[in-house]
Design an enzyme around this catalytic site. Structure first.
Site, PDB file in Angstrom:
ATOM      1  N   SER A 156       0.811  -1.223   0.000  1.00 28.35           N
ATOM      2  CA  SER A 156       0.000   0.000   0.000  1.00 28.35           C
ATOM      3  C   SER A 156       0.844   1.273   0.000  1.00 28.35           C
ATOM      4  O   SER A 156       1.924   1.322   0.611  1.00 28.35           O
ATOM      5  CB  SER A 156      -0.874  -0.018   1.260  1.00 28.35           C
ATOM      6  N   GLU A 189       0.242   3.618   1.788  1.00 25.05           N
ATOM      7  CA  GLU A 189       0.348   4.046   3.194  1.00 25.05           C
ATOM      8  C   GLU A 189       1.754   3.790   3.735  1.00 25.05           C
ATOM      9  O   GLU A 189       2.151   4.374   4.737  1.00 25.05           O
ATOM     10  CB  GLU A 189      -0.668   3.291   4.058  1.00 25.05           C
ATOM     11  N   TYR A 198      -1.355   0.468  10.730  1.00 26.46           N
ATOM     12  CA  TYR A 198      -1.665  -0.213   9.458  1.00 26.46           C
ATOM     13  C   TYR A 198      -0.473  -0.114   8.504  1.00 26.46           C
ATOM     14  O   TYR A 198      -0.026  -1.117   7.938  1.00 26.46           O
ATOM     15  CB  TYR A 198      -2.914   0.421   8.824  1.00 26.46           C
TER      16      TYR A 198
HETATM   17  P1  NAP Z   1     -11.519  -4.503   2.137  1.00 25.28           P
HETATM   18  O1  NAP Z   1     -12.669  -4.156   1.262  1.00 25.28           O
HETATM   19  O2  NAP Z   1     -11.466  -3.974   3.528  1.00 25.28           O
HETATM   20  O3  NAP Z   1     -11.431  -6.110   2.207  1.00 25.28           O
HETATM   21  C1  NAP Z   1     -10.595  -6.756   3.127  1.00 25.28           C
HETATM   22  C2  NAP Z   1     -10.798  -8.254   3.015  1.00 25.28           C
HETATM   23  O4  NAP Z   1      -9.926  -8.926   3.955  1.00 25.28           O
HETATM   24  C3  NAP Z   1     -12.218  -8.743   3.339  1.00 25.28           C
HETATM   25  O5  NAP Z   1     -12.569  -9.739   2.415  1.00 25.28           O
HETATM   26  C4  NAP Z   1     -12.046  -9.326   4.739  1.00 25.28           C
HETATM   27  O6  NAP Z   1     -12.973 -10.349   5.026  1.00 25.28           O
HETATM   28  C5  NAP Z   1     -10.656  -9.928   4.619  1.00 25.28           C
HETATM   29  N1  NAP Z   1     -10.062 -10.234   5.937  1.00 25.28           N
HETATM   30  C6  NAP Z   1      -9.875  -9.372   6.955  1.00 25.28           C
HETATM   31  N2  NAP Z   1      -9.338 -10.029   7.993  1.00 25.28           N
HETATM   32  C7  NAP Z   1      -9.179 -11.331   7.633  1.00 25.28           C
HETATM   33  C8  NAP Z   1      -8.706 -12.503   8.291  1.00 25.28           C
HETATM   34  N3  NAP Z   1      -8.260 -12.488   9.537  1.00 25.28           N
HETATM   35  N4  NAP Z   1      -8.699 -13.673   7.599  1.00 25.28           N
HETATM   36  C9  NAP Z   1      -9.146 -13.719   6.333  1.00 25.28           C
HETATM   37  N5  NAP Z   1      -9.622 -12.651   5.665  1.00 25.28           N
HETATM   38  C10 NAP Z   1      -9.645 -11.467   6.316  1.00 25.28           C
HETATM   39  O7  NAP Z   1     -10.132  -4.085   1.432  1.00 25.28           O
HETATM   40  P2  NAP Z   1      -9.826  -3.719  -0.104  1.00 25.28           P
HETATM   41  O8  NAP Z   1     -10.018  -2.261  -0.290  1.00 25.28           O
HETATM   42  O9  NAP Z   1     -10.509  -4.688  -0.995  1.00 25.28           O
HETATM   43  O10 NAP Z   1      -8.247  -3.956  -0.133  1.00 25.28           O
HETATM   44  C11 NAP Z   1      -7.702  -5.224  -0.470  1.00 25.28           C
HETATM   45  C12 NAP Z   1      -6.262  -5.296   0.010  1.00 25.28           C
HETATM   46  O11 NAP Z   1      -5.508  -4.250  -0.595  1.00 25.28           O
HETATM   47  C13 NAP Z   1      -6.076  -5.100   1.523  1.00 25.28           C
HETATM   48  O12 NAP Z   1      -4.965  -5.877   1.907  1.00 25.28           O
HETATM   49  C14 NAP Z   1      -5.731  -3.629   1.664  1.00 25.28           C
HETATM   50  O13 NAP Z   1      -5.019  -3.399   2.840  1.00 25.28           O
HETATM   51  C15 NAP Z   1      -4.899  -3.429   0.406  1.00 25.28           C
HETATM   52  N6  NAP Z   1      -4.880  -2.081  -0.168  1.00 25.28           N
HETATM   53  C16 NAP Z   1      -6.048  -1.431  -0.432  1.00 25.28           C
HETATM   54  C17 NAP Z   1      -6.008  -0.189  -1.044  1.00 25.28           C
HETATM   55  C18 NAP Z   1      -7.268   0.552  -1.407  1.00 25.28           C
HETATM   56  O14 NAP Z   1      -7.186   1.763  -1.663  1.00 25.28           O
HETATM   57  N7  NAP Z   1      -8.411  -0.117  -1.477  1.00 25.28           N
HETATM   58  C19 NAP Z   1      -4.773   0.381  -1.397  1.00 25.28           C
HETATM   59  C20 NAP Z   1      -3.607  -0.336  -1.119  1.00 25.28           C
HETATM   60  C21 NAP Z   1      -3.664  -1.574  -0.523  1.00 25.28           C
HETATM   61  P3  NAP Z   1     -14.390 -10.070   5.755  1.00 25.28           P
HETATM   62  O15 NAP Z   1     -15.345  -9.721   4.633  1.00 25.28           O
HETATM   63  O16 NAP Z   1     -14.665 -11.372   6.401  1.00 25.28           O
HETATM   64  O17 NAP Z   1     -14.183  -8.921   6.708  1.00 25.28           O
HETATM   65  O1  F7E Z   2      -8.886   8.374   4.223  1.00 27.51           O
HETATM   66  C1  F7E Z   2      -9.284  11.880   5.391  1.00 27.51           C
HETATM   67  C2  F7E Z   2      -8.365  10.984   6.207  1.00 27.51           C
HETATM   68  O2  F7E Z   2      -9.940   6.320   5.162  1.00 27.51           O
HETATM   69  C3  F7E Z   2      -8.373   9.238   3.228  1.00 27.51           C
HETATM   70  C4  F7E Z   2      -7.201   2.320   2.676  1.00 27.51           C
HETATM   71  O3  F7E Z   2      -7.756   1.620   1.590  1.00 27.51           O
HETATM   72  O4  F7E Z   2      -5.986   3.782   1.223  1.00 27.51           O
HETATM   73  C5  F7E Z   2      -6.932   3.757   2.275  1.00 27.51           C
HETATM   74  O5  F7E Z   2      -6.437   4.459   3.405  1.00 27.51           O
HETATM   75  C6  F7E Z   2      -8.104  10.614   3.819  1.00 27.51           C
HETATM   76  C7  F7E Z   2      -7.333  10.612   5.140  1.00 27.51           C
HETATM   77  O6  F7E Z   2      -8.262   6.142   3.248  1.00 27.51           O
HETATM   78  C8  F7E Z   2     -12.581  11.593   6.840  1.00 27.51           C
HETATM   79  O7  F7E Z   2      -7.831  11.683   7.317  1.00 27.51           O
HETATM   80  C9  F7E Z   2     -11.245  13.200   6.238  1.00 27.51           C
HETATM   81  O8  F7E Z   2      -6.334  11.614   5.091  1.00 27.51           O
HETATM   82  O9  F7E Z   2     -10.498   7.005   2.795  1.00 27.51           O
HETATM   83  P1  F7E Z   2      -9.504   6.920   3.878  1.00 27.51           P
HETATM   84  P2  F7E Z   2      -6.722   6.021   3.660  1.00 27.51           P
HETATM   85  O10 F7E Z   2      -6.481   6.262   5.082  1.00 27.51           O
HETATM   86  O11 F7E Z   2      -5.941   6.842   2.676  1.00 27.51           O
HETATM   87  C10 F7E Z   2      -4.720   3.175   1.511  1.00 27.51           C
HETATM   88  C11 F7E Z   2      -3.871   3.255   0.264  1.00 27.51           C
HETATM   89  C12 F7E Z   2      -4.841   1.819   2.086  1.00 27.51           C
HETATM   90  O12 F7E Z   2      -3.985   0.961   1.885  1.00 27.51           O
HETATM   91  C13 F7E Z   2      -5.909   1.623   3.101  1.00 27.51           C
HETATM   92  O13 F7E Z   2      -6.207   0.224   3.262  1.00 27.51           O
HETATM   93  O14 F7E Z   2      -9.367  11.222   4.120  1.00 27.51           O
HETATM   94  N1  F7E Z   2     -10.628  12.020   5.964  1.00 27.51           N
HETATM   95  N2  F7E Z   2     -12.443  12.970   6.790  1.00 27.51           N
HETATM   96  C14 F7E Z   2     -11.432  11.020   6.321  1.00 27.51           C
HETATM   97  N3  F7E Z   2     -11.277   9.678   6.231  1.00 27.51           N
HETATM   98  C15 F7E Z   2     -12.298   8.893   6.663  1.00 27.51           C
HETATM   99  N4  F7E Z   2     -12.180   7.560   6.568  1.00 27.51           N
HETATM  100  N5  F7E Z   2     -13.442   9.440   7.199  1.00 27.51           N
HETATM  101  C16 F7E Z   2     -13.625  10.786   7.326  1.00 27.51           C
HETATM  102  O15 F7E Z   2     -14.665  11.239   7.789  1.00 27.51           O
END
Ligand code: NAP
Ligand code: F7E
Length: 320
Positions: free
Chosen positions: A122, A124, A146
């Site tokens: 990520s 992050e 995270y």
């Molecule tokens: P998401 O919607 O939160 O999905 C997370 C998945 O992980 C769900 O299917 C959840 O299952 C499963 N999970 C959580 N804990 C588990 C455990 N202990 N054992 C087995 N499965 C488990 O996340 P996403 O946005 O699709 O992201 C997919 C991956 O990419 C994650 O690793 C995330 O950190 C990474 N990532 C996301 C982003 C982004 O912007 N979306 C960017 C960079 C990296 P349940 O349904 O049972 O909760």
């Molecule tokens: O926050 C600001 C908050 O929670 C984005 C995950 O998929 O992307 C995601 O992480 C920004 C932050 O995503 C609210 O402070 C303001 O600066 O949508 P977010 P994230 O933290 O960037 C990365 C790449 C991952 O890997 C992660 O799994 O938005 N913000 N107001 C807020 N954020 C939330 N959630 N809620 C608010 O009300």
């Protein structure tokens, strides 16, 4: 081809499962037991999928899942992915998002060292960024439990590649969004919240830090990059991003504008959504992916806002 996908019930897992089925794969989803089934995002394809029950916390269950599915490719998308929760549950986050990767790699190594492995790293990990834009060589400086857990998972993937000659890749994906995004993430919270206001179902929306900047892309585009990484001759890590950055405030403005609303009349700042520390600016340089994978983002910022606002508005209207 057979693939095992962890996190198949999540946003990315559901798009990846669709993508792999279209390519003719046999797709196994690793799911954890829950008292209420959580298959909403994959309901439309569930008959075509096979499921194995396991948990990232439980080594033996992962070994059994790999034994049963005999995958050619493993996509490790399962994680605790919501950044604010990682401060509330730092140890659990480390277990799922960090050690979970090692458990997957260990099981893969013991069952079939030739399996191809994708790790969901990520942006992050860049946290308090050391350079702008961020690429594969930018040093990491994670700003949340995270982010720290993801750095650990990332380096374990690199380490297994180097120690055991495994085909293990990390995709360093920047934020990617879609109508299937969880409701607590800011993009979805805003598009859903604005649609509710437009339909008279809410009168305000509470948010935290509006100044943070993110590089937001469309999840469906990003899935293809994961697959392409495993199709290369050598395993490597890739940054996947749009190369554009926008503030949360810009996302809010654009979303409300799509519905002919003035955001300033409805958005309130609630300090409880402000994090102990935030990531101020992310913007990725994915020229390596462009050159080597032939991958490029297709949907831009305004296109993504429109997809999500229209989906949420139509969805909520149907429920009325
Ligand atoms: P998401 O919607 O939160 O999905 C997370 C998945 O992980 C769900 O299917 C959840 O299952 C499963 N999970 C959580 N804990 C588990 C455990 N202990 N054992 C087995 N499965 C488990 O996340 P996403 O946005 O699709 O992201 C997919 C991956 O990419 C994650 O690793 C995330 O950190 C990474 N990532 C996301 C982003 C982004 O912007 N979306 C960017 C960079 C990296 P349940 O349904 O049972 O909760
Ligand atoms: O926050 C600001 C908050 O929670 C984005 C995950 O998929 O992307 C995601 O992480 C920004 C932050 O995503 C609210 O402070 C303001 O600066 O949508 P977010 P994230 O933290 O960037 C990365 C790449 C991952 O890997 C992660 O799994 O938005 N913000 N107001 C807020 N954020 C939330 N959630 N809620 C608010 O009300």
């Amino acid at each position: 081809m057979r693939a095992l996908v962890t996190g198949i019930t999540g946003q990315d897992g559901s798009y990846l499962a669709e993508f792999l089925l279209d390519k003719g794969y046999e797709v196994y989803g690793m799911v954890r037991r829950s008292s209420v089934e959580n298959f909403n995002r994959i309901e439309h394809i569930r008959d075509k999928l096979k499921f194995v029950q396991a948990d990232l916390l439980d080594q033996l269950s992962i070994i059994d899942a790999i034994k049963e599915s005999r995958p050619d490719e493993i996509y490790n998308l399962g994680a605790m992915s919501f950044v604010p929760t990682s401060w509330k549950q730092p140890v659990l986050t480390g277990e799922f998002t960090g050690l979970g990767v090692t458990r997957m790699l260990e099981a893969a190594r013991h069952m079939n060292k030739n399996v191809k492995f994708y790790q969901a790293s990520s942006s992050e990990m860049f946290g308090k960024v050391r350079e702008v834009p961020q690429n594969e060589n930018t040093p990491f400086y994670p700003r949340s439990p995270y982010g720290v857990a993801k750095v650990y998972g990332h380096y374990m993937t690199v380490n297994y590649r180097e120690s055991y000659d495994m085909f293990a890749c990390s995709g360093i994906l920047f934020n990617h969004e879609s109508p299937r995004r969880g409701l607590e993430f800011v993009t979805k919270k805003v598009t859903y919240g604005a649609a509710k206001i437009k339909l008279g179902l809410a009168d305000s929306l509470c948010l935290g830090n509006l100044d943070a900047k993110r590089d937001w892309g469309y999840a469906k585009d990003y899935i293809e990059a994961m697959w392409l990484m495993l199709k290369q001759d050598t395993p490597e890590d890739y940054v996947i991003s749009t190369g554009e950055t926008h503030s949360v405030k810009e996302w809010v403005e654009a979303s409300f504008k799509c519905l002919d609303l003035d955001w300033e009349k409805y958005v309130k700042i609630d300090k409880s959504f402000i994090r102990p520390v935030d990531v101020d600016l992310l913007v990725g340089d994915s020229s390596k992916a462009e050159k080597k994978l032939g991958w490029k983002t297709k949907v831009n910022f305004n296109g993504l806002v429109k997809i999500m606002v229209e989906y949420d508005y139509n969805y909520l209207k149907k429920q009325m």
